[in-house]
Design a protein around this motif. Structure first.
Motif, mmCIF file in Angstrom:
data_model
loop_
_atom_site.group_PDB
_atom_site.id
_atom_site.type_symbol
_atom_site.label_atom_id
_atom_site.label_comp_id
_atom_site.label_asym_id
_atom_site.label_seq_id
_atom_site.Cartn_x
_atom_site.Cartn_y
_atom_site.Cartn_z
ATOM 1 N N LEU A 138 0.834 -1.212 0.000
ATOM 2 C CA LEU A 138 0.000 0.000 0.000
ATOM 3 C C LEU A 138 0.866 1.259 0.000
ATOM 4 C CD1 LEU A 138 -2.787 1.309 0.171
ATOM 5 C CD2 LEU A 138 -2.681 1.056 2.656
ATOM 6 N N ASN A 139 1.904 1.278 0.829
ATOM 7 C CA ASN A 139 2.781 2.459 0.865
ATOM 8 C C ASN A 139 3.533 2.641 -0.449
ATOM 9 O OD1 ASN A 139 2.028 2.980 3.517
ATOM 10 N ND2 ASN A 139 3.685 1.736 4.372
ATOM 11 N N LYS A 140 3.955 1.538 -1.045
ATOM 12 C CA LYS A 140 4.642 1.623 -2.333
ATOM 13 C C LYS A 140 3.713 2.162 -3.406
ATOM 14 C CE LYS A 140 7.344 -1.156 -5.586
ATOM 15 N NZ LYS A 140 7.856 -2.520 -5.882
ATOM 16 N N LEU A 141 2.477 1.692 -3.423
ATOM 17 C CA LEU A 141 1.506 2.177 -4.412
ATOM 18 C C LEU A 141 1.202 3.645 -4.197
ATOM 19 C CD1 LEU A 141 -0.573 1.666 -6.670
ATOM 20 C CD2 LEU A 141 -2.195 0.968 -4.892
ATOM 21 N N ARG A 142 1.008 4.054 -2.965
ATOM 22 C CA ARG A 142 0.716 5.468 -2.700
ATOM 23 C C ARG A 142 1.895 6.359 -3.055
ATOM 24 N NH1 ARG A 142 -2.490 4.999 3.149
ATOM 25 N NH2 ARG A 142 -4.538 4.468 2.243
ATOM 26 N N GLY A 143 3.106 5.884 -2.818
ATOM 27 C CA GLY A 143 4.278 6.661 -3.214
ATOM 28 C C GLY A 143 4.350 6.852 -4.716
ATOM 29 N N ARG A 144 4.049 5.795 -5.469
ATOM 30 C CA ARG A 144 4.063 5.911 -6.926
ATOM 31 C C ARG A 144 2.956 6.842 -7.412
ATOM 32 N NH1 ARG A 144 3.194 0.991 -8.117
ATOM 33 N NH2 ARG A 144 1.091 1.088 -9.013
ATOM 34 N N MET A 145 1.778 6.734 -6.818
ATOM 35 C CA MET A 145 0.673 7.605 -7.219
ATOM 36 C C MET A 145 0.977 9.062 -6.897
ATOM 37 S SD MET A 145 -2.537 5.244 -5.958
ATOM 38 C CE MET A 145 -3.741 6.524 -6.325
ATOM 39 N N LEU A 146 1.602 9.314 -5.750
ATOM 40 C CA LEU A 146 1.953 10.681 -5.382
ATOM 41 C C LEU A 146 3.009 11.254 -6.310
ATOM 42 C CD1 LEU A 146 1.294 12.830 -3.249
ATOM 43 C CD2 LEU A 146 3.189 11.963 -1.893
ATOM 44 N N LYS A 147 3.976 10.450 -6.697
ATOM 45 C CA LYS A 147 5.002 10.906 -7.628
ATOM 46 C C LYS A 147 4.391 11.235 -8.991
ATOM 47 C CE LYS A 147 9.477 9.589 -9.612
ATOM 48 N NZ LYS A 147 9.047 9.893 -10.996
ATOM 49 N N GLU A 148 3.485 10.380 -9.467
ATOM 50 C CA GLU A 148 2.822 10.646 -10.737
ATOM 51 C C GLU A 148 1.986 11.922 -10.665
ATOM 52 O OE1 GLU A 148 0.559 7.212 -11.575
ATOM 53 O OE2 GLU A 148 2.277 5.962 -12.166
ATOM 54 N N GLU A 149 1.362 12.150 -9.526
ATOM 55 C CA GLU A 149 0.556 13.360 -9.375
ATOM 56 C C GLU A 149 1.433 14.610 -9.411
ATOM 57 O OE1 GLU A 149 -2.656 15.332 -6.230
ATOM 58 O OE2 GLU A 149 -1.761 13.359 -5.847
ATOM 59 N N TYR A 150 2.573 14.583 -8.727
ATOM 60 C CA TYR A 150 3.477 15.725 -8.743
ATOM 61 C C TYR A 150 4.045 15.963 -10.142
ATOM 62 C CZ TYR A 150 3.424 16.042 -3.642
ATOM 63 O OH TYR A 150 3.038 16.216 -2.344
ATOM 64 N N ASP A 151 4.420 14.883 -10.831
ATOM 65 C CA ASP A 151 4.941 15.037 -12.189
ATOM 66 C C ASP A 151 3.880 15.610 -13.116
ATOM 67 O OD1 ASP A 151 7.306 13.989 -11.303
ATOM 68 O OD2 ASP A 151 6.923 11.949 -12.029
ATOM 69 N N ASP A 152 2.656 15.177 -12.950
ATOM 70 C CA ASP A 152 1.566 15.692 -13.778
ATOM 71 C C ASP A 152 1.341 17.175 -13.505
ATOM 72 O OD1 ASP A 152 -0.513 15.553 -15.630
ATOM 73 O OD2 ASP A 152 -1.989 15.177 -14.075
ATOM 74 N N MET A 153 1.400 17.577 -12.255
ATOM 75 C CA MET A 153 1.232 18.992 -11.920
ATOM 76 C C MET A 153 2.368 19.828 -12.482
ATOM 77 S SD MET A 153 -0.132 18.690 -7.992
ATOM 78 C CE MET A 153 -0.065 20.451 -7.760
ATOM 79 N N ASP A 154 3.584 19.316 -12.434
ATOM 80 C CA ASP A 154 4.718 20.051 -13.005
ATOM 81 C C ASP A 154 4.549 20.241 -14.500
ATOM 82 O OD1 ASP A 154 5.871 20.208 -10.533
ATOM 83 O OD2 ASP A 154 7.175 18.468 -10.805
ATOM 84 N N ARG A 155 4.088 19.202 -15.190
ATOM 85 C CA ARG A 155 3.877 19.327 -16.627
ATOM 86 C C ARG A 155 2.770 20.321 -16.952
ATOM 87 N NH1 ARG A 155 4.551 13.680 -16.392
ATOM 88 N NH2 ARG A 155 2.286 13.422 -16.394
#
Length: 576
Positions: free
Chosen positions: A551-568
């Motif tokens: 669960l923590n690994k999945l949430r970390g990946r989802m959070l990273k994708e969200e930050y990358d999407d916001m940066d783009r």
């Protein structure tokens, strides 16, 4: 002959002047313009600082004071001509640049949010702006959607669409004279004479205004609609001590000059439901949106009634004269003997929302049969046959690029009505995973002391997590960011439920082991041995830790994708 002495007086000194030819003194012998002469006949000039202030100038003197030379006149004329010429040039260039910028932005908005081609230019422009302001990144000042601006733009669009003299030509009242809705008034038009594109655009405007009205609930504005104030600044029964407006904000108007910032959301939802010409799916979506709004406002009875109304709308679109053979109106359970071709996506969609609402309000005994029947219907539906469509190669030449930029983008196809038979699609596997999670949670929560039902619920949750994980690897879901994120969220919910179940089981096993090691029961367990209890605790704790790591690994990946999407998104000038 030698000259002798000249007689006295024969030669006059050179610095003497004749008495009969008077002349001004040398220290004042200058240009006449540099002096102001009191009397032109006077031989003695008057210096400026000696000129008496009470005397007036003559017309000739005034003309000499304000006279402009020919060179000066020529310079002024040339300067005026150049000023006018460059001012006009700057104005024309600025206007052309502004018009070109507005055209480019409008074209980008049209390609991002296509509008029906039969609408007028102003209506399409307002519609695109309303859609554009809903994107948070396009609101640079606020950083979030300005719903008051969205509502204003869509309201202008709606007024033009419902005006029979503009874009509403052919829009008529229903034969019954319009449907009267309590608290709303006459709602619904007969739009069957309009095209599918027009009806789809009209539906998007109404649903967009409903969403904006939900977020502007309690906000007020003045009669000029220039400013809006949040509910925390407005005195009401629920807010007896309102906050003071921030420095720089306009003061709140008097109570007699306040008006609501938006109409009630049900005004637009009921207009979609009661209009004649919308598809079953469009009317069903409006009914479910209104039901969700009532549930959010803590009106469970009204919300349940609206969910059942939505189910009736879906049942009315079934391709059978006897809908009771497909689904029960009272319970919402799909029949196990219902023909596959009679089960429609609308019925499944309405029944899923009804069961979710019941489960959220503690009616798990009524929700569980609905979830089981929905999962059975989805698993037994015919598989979707994907027909490959020939891909058209894009013309990358200069001419093709120019033509594609100049040509108007096509309006997207209208979504299906939802009255067609249900098909099992790869993109709907996350819906199956969600149903499995619901069933597993309800079974475990209602198991009591039944270990068999607990294990059954745990198996359903594990199967739901596995289904959502497998769906993320499908070729139809992997490139689609929205579907992939939906499957990730479904996996997150399943892992969270799984982790809570394992934590509960591990705590229960520890209590059982501790009880075996203390008191009178310890003698019995000493004979039988507590090795099995220790192994159970160790296994349950190990599985719980493994689930939490996933669960923590999945949430970390989802959070990273969200930050990358916001940066783009924020790195681009225009975001759609």
């Amino acid at each position: 002959m030698v000259a002798g002495n000249l007689p006295r007086g024969a030669v006059k000194p050179s610095n003497t002047r004749s008495a009969d030819c008077p002349c001004p003194r040398q220290f004042s012998y200058k240009h006449p313009r540099q002096f102001l002469v009191a009397h032109q006949t006077s031989p003695r000039p008057q210096l400026p600082f000696l000129y008496p202030s009470g005397q007036h100038l003559s017309n000739g003197q005034l003309q000499r004071l304000f006279s402009i030379s020919a060179n000066h006149k020529k310079f002024i004329k040339e300067t005026a001509k150049l000023s006018v010429r460059y001012s006009l040039l700057i104005f024309v260039l600025t206007s052309c640049f502004s018009i070109a910028s507005l055209g480019i932005l409008s074209e980008q908005q049209e390609r991002a949010f296509p509008s029906p081609h039969e609408w007028s230019l102003i209506t399409r422009f307002r519609f695109r702006r309303g859609k554009w302001w809903q994107v948070p990144e396009n609101n640079e000042e606020e950083g979030f959607p300005n719903w008051a601006r969205v509502y204003s733009e869509l309201q202008h669009t709606l007024n033009r669409l419902e005006n029979t003299g503009k874009d509403g030509a052919g829009l008529t009242e229903q034969e019954e004279g319009g449907i009267l809705v309590p608290g709303v008034g006459k709602a619904g038009f007969d739009i069957t004479a309009k095209s599918e594109e027009w009806r789809q655009g009209y539906y998007e405007v109404l649903m967009g205004m409903a969403g904006a009205a939900e977020r502007l609930d309690g906000w007020v504005t003045d009669k000029w609609r220039r400013n809006v104030w949040a509910p925390e600044f407005v005195e009401s029964a629920s807010n007896p001590r309102p906050k003071a407006v921030l420095p720089g904000m306009p003061e709140l108007p008097d109570e007699e000059h306040r008006v609501p910032a938006a109409d009630a959301p049900e005004t637009f939802y009921l207009k979609v439901i009661t209009s004649k010409g919308f598809t079953t799916y469009q009317r069903l979506s409006a009914a479910l949106g209104y039901a969700d709004w009532l549930s959010f406002r803590k009106l469970p009875d009204s919300a349940e009634e609206m969910y059942r109304w939505a189910l009736d709308i879906a049942i009315a679109g079934l391709p059978t004269p006897e809908p009771s053979t497909v689904i029960s109106r009272e319970t919402g359970v799909l029949s196990s003997t219902a023909p596959k071709e009679f089960i429609t996506p609308n019925v499944v969609y309405a029944a899923t929302n009804l069961a979710t609402f019941m489960a959220g309000h503690g009616k798990v005994a009524s929700a569980l049969p609905i979830f089981v029947s929905l999962l059975r219907a989805r698993l037994s539906a015919a598989d979707e046959v994907i027909i490959p469509t020939p891909s058209t190669q894009k013309d990358s030449s200069l001419t093709g690029t120019l033509l594609s930029l100049l040509s108007e983008p096509d309006y997207p196809p209208v979504p299906p009505s939802g009255d067609e038979p249900l098909l099992r699609k790869e993109t709907d596997r996350c819906e199956e995973a969600a149903l499995k999670n619901y069933i597993g949670e309800i079974l475990f929560a209602t198991a009591g002391t039944s270990s068999a039902q607990r294990q059954q619920g745990l198996s359903w949750v594990r199967d739901g997590v596995s289904t959502s994980k497998t769906a993320q690897s499908f070729e139809s879901i992997k490139p689609n960011e929205g579907l992939r994120k939906k499957c990730e969220q479904c996996e997150e919910v399943g892992l969270e439920s799984w982790g809570k179940i394992m934590t509960y089981l591990a705590a229960e096993a520890r209590e059982k082991r501790d009880a075996a090691n203390s008191g009178l029961t310890s003698l019995v367990w000493k004979v039988r041995g507590t090795k099995g209890l220790d192994e159970d605790v160790e296994n349950l704790e190990g599985e719980s830790e493994g689930v939490m790591l996933r669960l923590n690994k999945l949430r970390g990946r989802m959070l990273k994708e969200e930050y990358d999407d916001m940066d783009r998104k924020y790195a681009r000038t225009f975001v759609f």
